[in-house]
Design a protein around this motif. Structure first.
Motif, PDB file in Angstrom:
ATOM      1  N   ALA A  18       1.000  -1.280   0.214  1.00 48.70           N
ATOM      2  CA  ALA A  18      -0.024  -0.097  -0.101  1.00 48.70           C
ATOM      3  C   ALA A  18       0.891   1.145  -0.102  1.00 48.70           C
ATOM      4  O   ALA A  18       1.980   1.404   0.664  1.00 48.70           O
ATOM      5  N   VAL A  19       0.463   2.191  -0.911  1.00 49.49           N
ATOM      6  CA  VAL A  19       1.433   3.338  -1.056  1.00 49.49           C
ATOM      7  C   VAL A  19       0.459   4.632  -0.731  1.00 49.49           C
ATOM      8  O   VAL A  19      -0.740   4.748  -1.320  1.00 49.49           O
ATOM      9  N   GLU A  20       0.863   5.515   0.105  1.00 51.07           N
ATOM     10  CA  GLU A  20       0.002   6.603   0.473  1.00 51.07           C
ATOM     11  C   GLU A  20       0.691   7.981  -0.385  1.00 51.07           C
ATOM     12  O   GLU A  20       2.022   8.035  -0.583  1.00 51.07           O
ATOM     13  N   TYR A  21      -0.124   8.737  -1.045  1.00 46.21           N
ATOM     14  CA  TYR A  21       0.226   9.870  -1.795  1.00 46.21           C
ATOM     15  C   TYR A  21      -0.104  11.148  -1.239  1.00 46.21           C
ATOM     16  O   TYR A  21      -1.178  11.284  -0.860  1.00 46.21           O
ATOM     17  N   ASP A  22       0.798  12.193  -0.992  1.00 47.46           N
ATOM     18  CA  ASP A  22       0.126  13.523  -0.628  1.00 47.46           C
ATOM     19  C   ASP A  22      -0.501  14.191  -1.635  1.00 47.46           C
ATOM     20  O   ASP A  22      -0.248  13.866  -2.821  1.00 47.46           O
ATOM     21  N   GLN A  23      -1.288  14.796  -1.150  1.00 46.60           N
ATOM     22  CA  GLN A  23      -2.479  15.339  -2.053  1.00 46.60           C
ATOM     23  C   GLN A  23      -1.859  16.168  -3.047  1.00 46.60           C
ATOM     24  O   GLN A  23      -2.412  16.384  -4.294  1.00 46.60           O
ATOM     25  N   GLU A  24      -0.952  16.942  -2.779  1.00 44.79           N
ATOM     26  CA  GLU A  24      -0.186  18.078  -3.593  1.00 44.79           C
ATOM     27  C   GLU A  24       0.579  17.163  -4.892  1.00 44.79           C
ATOM     28  O   GLU A  24       0.600  17.435  -5.813  1.00 44.79           O
ATOM     29  N   TYR A  25       0.813  15.856  -4.539  1.00 43.03           N
ATOM     30  CA  TYR A  25       1.453  15.126  -5.494  1.00 43.03           C
ATOM     31  C   TYR A  25       0.433  14.585  -6.505  1.00 43.03           C
ATOM     32  O   TYR A  25       0.691  14.448  -7.736  1.00 43.03           O
ATOM     33  N   VAL A  26      -0.617  14.173  -6.247  1.00 47.04           N
ATOM     34  CA  VAL A  26      -1.767  13.915  -6.877  1.00 47.04           C
ATOM     35  C   VAL A  26      -2.076  15.139  -7.650  1.00 47.04           C
ATOM     36  O   VAL A  26      -2.329  14.803  -8.946  1.00 47.04           O
ATOM     37  N   ASP A  27      -2.298  16.412  -7.015  1.00 45.74           N
ATOM     38  CA  ASP A  27      -2.724  17.437  -7.868  1.00 45.74           C
ATOM     39  C   ASP A  27      -1.866  17.722  -9.063  1.00 45.74           C
ATOM     40  O   ASP A  27      -2.025  18.023 -10.095  1.00 45.74           O
ATOM     41  N   ARG A  29       0.338  15.681 -10.379  1.00 45.98           N
ATOM     42  CA  ARG A  29       0.399  14.618 -11.276  1.00 45.98           C
ATOM     43  C   ARG A  29      -0.895  14.926 -12.563  1.00 45.98           C
ATOM     44  O   ARG A  29      -0.695  14.657 -13.693  1.00 45.98           O
ATOM     45  N   LEU A  30      -2.298  15.234 -11.997  1.00 46.96           N
ATOM     46  CA  LEU A  30      -3.321  15.360 -12.691  1.00 46.96           C
ATOM     47  C   LEU A  30      -3.085  16.485 -13.553  1.00 46.96           C
ATOM     48  O   LEU A  30      -3.292  16.496 -14.740  1.00 46.96           O
ATOM     49  N   ALA A  31      -2.398  17.647 -13.030  1.00 43.67           N
ATOM     50  CA  ALA A  31      -1.806  18.833 -13.890  1.00 43.67           C
ATOM     51  C   ALA A  31      -1.029  18.635 -14.995  1.00 43.67           C
ATOM     52  O   ALA A  31      -1.034  18.999 -15.997  1.00 43.67           O
ATOM     53  N   GLY A  32      -0.182  17.538 -14.518  1.00 46.62           N
ATOM     54  CA  GLY A  32       0.934  17.554 -15.572  1.00 46.62           C
ATOM     55  C   GLY A  32       0.439  16.421 -16.726  1.00 46.62           C
ATOM     56  O   GLY A  32       0.708  16.877 -18.029  1.00 46.62           O
ATOM     57  N   ASP A  33      -0.722  15.521 -16.182  1.00 42.25           N
ATOM     58  CA  ASP A  33      -0.990  14.753 -17.313  1.00 42.25           C
ATOM     59  C   ASP A  33      -1.980  15.509 -18.272  1.00 42.25           C
ATOM     60  O   ASP A  33      -1.941  15.275 -19.395  1.00 42.25           O
ATOM     61  N   LEU A  34      -2.670  16.706 -17.676  1.00 43.20           N
ATOM     62  CA  LEU A  34      -3.533  17.316 -18.899  1.00 43.20           C
ATOM     63  C   LEU A  34      -2.553  18.185 -19.670  1.00 43.20           C
ATOM     64  O   LEU A  34      -2.861  18.215 -20.804  1.00 43.20           O
ATOM     65  N   GLY A  35      -1.616  18.929 -18.952  1.00 38.44           N
ATOM     66  CA  GLY A  35      -0.528  19.390 -19.740  1.00 38.44           C
ATOM     67  C   GLY A  35      -0.005  18.868 -20.886  1.00 38.44           C
ATOM     68  O   GLY A  35       0.104  19.207 -22.146  1.00 38.44           O
ATOM     69  N   GLN A  36       0.383  17.614 -20.572  1.00 35.44           N
ATOM     70  CA  GLN A  36       0.945  16.783 -21.572  1.00 35.44           C
ATOM     71  C   GLN A  36      -0.010  16.363 -22.506  1.00 35.44           C
ATOM     72  O   GLN A  36       0.235  16.389 -23.895  1.00 35.44           O
ATOM     73  N   ALA A  37      -1.503  15.994 -22.539  1.00 35.12           N
ATOM     74  CA  ALA A  37      -2.143  15.850 -23.463  1.00 35.12           C
ATOM     75  C   ALA A  37      -2.731  16.929 -24.289  1.00 35.12           C
ATOM     76  O   ALA A  37      -2.728  16.728 -25.557  1.00 35.12           O
ATOM     77  N   VAL A  38      -2.821  18.117 -23.817  1.00 35.92           N
ATOM     78  CA  VAL A  38      -3.078  19.331 -24.513  1.00 35.92           C
ATOM     79  C   VAL A  38      -1.516  19.709 -25.415  1.00 35.92           C
ATOM     80  O   VAL A  38      -1.865  19.757 -26.557  1.00 35.92           O
ATOM     81  N   LEU A  91     -11.020  12.328 -19.707  1.00 32.90           N
ATOM     82  CA  LEU A  91     -10.535  12.441 -18.176  1.00 32.90           C
ATOM     83  C   LEU A  91     -11.049  11.233 -17.457  1.00 32.90           C
ATOM     84  O   LEU A  91     -12.224  11.215 -17.415  1.00 32.90           O
ATOM     85  N   ILE A  92      -9.967  10.480 -17.243  1.00 31.73           N
ATOM     86  CA  ILE A  92     -10.375   9.138 -16.205  1.00 31.73           C
ATOM     87  C   ILE A  92      -9.562   9.446 -15.100  1.00 31.73           C
ATOM     88  O   ILE A  92      -8.515   9.569 -15.097  1.00 31.73           O
ATOM     89  N   ILE A  93     -10.515   9.416 -13.727  1.00 24.97           N
ATOM     90  CA  ILE A  93      -9.799   9.721 -12.528  1.00 24.97           C
ATOM     91  C   ILE A  93     -10.245   8.585 -11.726  1.00 24.97           C
ATOM     92  O   ILE A  93     -11.614   8.343 -11.527  1.00 24.97           O
ATOM     93  N   ASP A  94      -9.560   7.664 -11.287  1.00 21.94           N
ATOM     94  CA  ASP A  94      -9.673   6.705 -10.534  1.00 21.94           C
ATOM     95  C   ASP A  94      -8.838   6.700  -9.097  1.00 21.94           C
ATOM     96  O   ASP A  94      -8.243   7.629  -9.054  1.00 21.94           O
ATOM     97  N   GLU A  95      -9.262   5.589  -8.291  1.00 20.98           N
ATOM     98  CA  GLU A  95      -8.554   5.735  -6.992  1.00 20.98           C
ATOM     99  C   GLU A  95      -6.917   5.586  -7.196  1.00 20.98           C
ATOM    100  O   GLU A  95      -6.361   6.291  -6.353  1.00 20.98           O
ATOM    101  N   ASP A  96      -6.656   4.991  -7.839  1.00 19.29           N
ATOM    102  CA  ASP A  96      -4.957   4.865  -8.166  1.00 19.29           C
ATOM    103  C   ASP A  96      -4.494   5.252  -9.546  1.00 19.29           C
ATOM    104  O   ASP A  96      -3.298   5.373  -9.504  1.00 19.29           O
ATOM    105  N   GLU A  97      -5.253   5.669 -10.319  1.00 21.52           N
ATOM    106  CA  GLU A  97      -4.523   6.364 -11.419  1.00 21.52           C
ATOM    107  C   GLU A  97      -5.600   7.314 -12.271  1.00 21.52           C
ATOM    108  O   GLU A  97      -6.548   7.550 -11.880  1.00 21.52           O
ATOM    109  N   SER A  98      -4.905   8.061 -13.022  1.00 25.16           N
ATOM    110  CA  SER A  98      -5.626   8.748 -14.093  1.00 25.16           C
ATOM    111  C   SER A  98      -4.980   8.972 -15.345  1.00 25.16           C
ATOM    112  O   SER A  98      -3.977   8.715 -15.461  1.00 25.16           O
ATOM    113  N   HIS A  99      -6.002   9.324 -16.246  1.00 24.00           N
ATOM    114  CA  HIS A  99      -5.575   9.263 -17.738  1.00 24.00           C
ATOM    115  C   HIS A  99      -6.196  10.524 -18.414  1.00 24.00           C
ATOM    116  O   HIS A  99      -7.429  10.639 -18.122  1.00 24.00           O
TER     117      HIS A  99
END
Length: 107
Positions: A18-27, A29-38, A91-99
């Motif tokens: 089990a791996v815990e992530y800080d909310q800032e890390y998750v945020d 990553r999501l912003a980076g994923d969106l930026g890469q897709a754009v 935009l797919i956001i799941d508990e463990d990953e996003s795309h």
């Protein structure tokens, strides 16, 4: 924990721990994923950041910040981006990953 027992989050996750992530890390990553897709879709269309900005009612620095993952856009801006990039924003956001991807509209 000493250095010899320390492992990266990814290595622990691959090992089934089990791996815990800080909310800032998750945020970030999501912003980076969106930026890469754009960025990917913009370059597929052969558009400059300035051309995308004009199509989406933005400025070139705003597009640059978004592609760099430095900002999180509003829903209306996401709609304008999808329209400007001639595609559907997925935009797919799941508990463990996003795309985040853009699917081109049929020609």
């Amino acid at each position: 924990m000493n250095h010899s027992t320390w492992r990266t989050r990814r290595a622990r996750q691959l090992a089934g721990e089990a791996v815990e992530y800080d909310q800032e890390y998750v945020d970030a990553r999501l912003a980076g994923d969106l930026g890469q897709a754009v960025h990917n879709r913009r370059t597929e269309l052969g558009l400059s950041q300035a051309e995308l900005a004009e199509r989406a009612g933005m400025t070139q620095p705003q597009v640059s910040r978004m592609e760099g993952g430095d900002t999180v856009p509003t829903l209306p801006l996401l709609w304008r981006l999808a329209k400007a990039l001639e595609g559907t924003l997925n935009l797919i956001i799941d508990e463990d990953e996003s795309h985040v991807t853009f699917t081109p509209h049929a020609a």
